[in-house]
Motif scaffolding. Sequence first.
Motif, PDB file in Angstrom:
ATOM      1  N   GLU A 110       3.504   1.287   2.592  1.00  0.00           N
ATOM      2  CA  GLU A 110       4.297   1.691   1.427  1.00  0.00           C
ATOM      3  C   GLU A 110       3.519   1.487   0.135  1.00  0.00           C
ATOM      4  O   GLU A 110       3.551   2.329  -0.769  1.00  0.00           O
ATOM      5  N   LYS A 111       2.784   0.378   0.059  1.00  0.00           N
ATOM      6  CA  LYS A 111       1.995   0.114  -1.159  1.00  0.00           C
ATOM      7  C   LYS A 111       0.939   1.197  -1.371  1.00  0.00           C
ATOM      8  O   LYS A 111       0.760   1.692  -2.482  1.00  0.00           O
ATOM      9  N   ASN A 114       2.502   4.446  -2.455  1.00  0.00           N
ATOM     10  CA  ASN A 114       2.857   4.401  -3.879  1.00  0.00           C
ATOM     11  C   ASN A 114       1.641   4.585  -4.778  1.00  0.00           C
ATOM     12  O   ASN A 114       1.727   5.180  -5.846  1.00  0.00           O
TER      13      ASN A 114
END
Length: 196
Positions: A110-111, A114
């Motif tokens: 997810e990081k 993003n």
Amino acid sequence: MYKIKEKEKLFIYTGPDGSGRKTVAKMVATAFDMETVLSYTTRPPRHYETNGEDYHFVDEETFTKLNHDGEFLEAVEIDGIYYGIREADIVKAFENHNLVYLTLNPEGTEKLKNIYGDRVMRFFIYANRDTVISRQQERGDNESDIERHLAHYDEIMTYKNECEYVFENYDSPQISYQISEEIEKFLDRDIIVTDY
């Protein structure tokens, strides 16, 4: 922050431990000349793992220093074990390859999503709970590791709805082939044809 160039893509394999993510990722990579980027971790290697091939195994002091020096693009802590991806390793991988892949937990995935947005393609690879247990037993994981992984199974499975592609890994060569087809389509969409 490294800016990914037009042709450069990151492919991230995520899902529960024991689902065969790394096996599938390696199979797919051979078809596309992909480079991998390894995570750094403070956990000890399992008996079948090799430093520099599966992970960069480091002690907590080294990890903390790298993190303090801003080396990691993302760093997470799970059950007292730290994992991180160095930005320099991604930059280095892109020096010789347009396609780079990683195997990460959902938090790390997810990081990076993003950070890099549509340059990232996420593959959620999973197997049912019984299959995961038997695979971990087959590879000789100890019972406490298996229990630790299973404690996160349901939570990790909720991340599949966030990913672009989801595959149940009942047969690694078959799934690798299906993923390769999706990557082919994805790469073809990015080819700009100019008519003169």
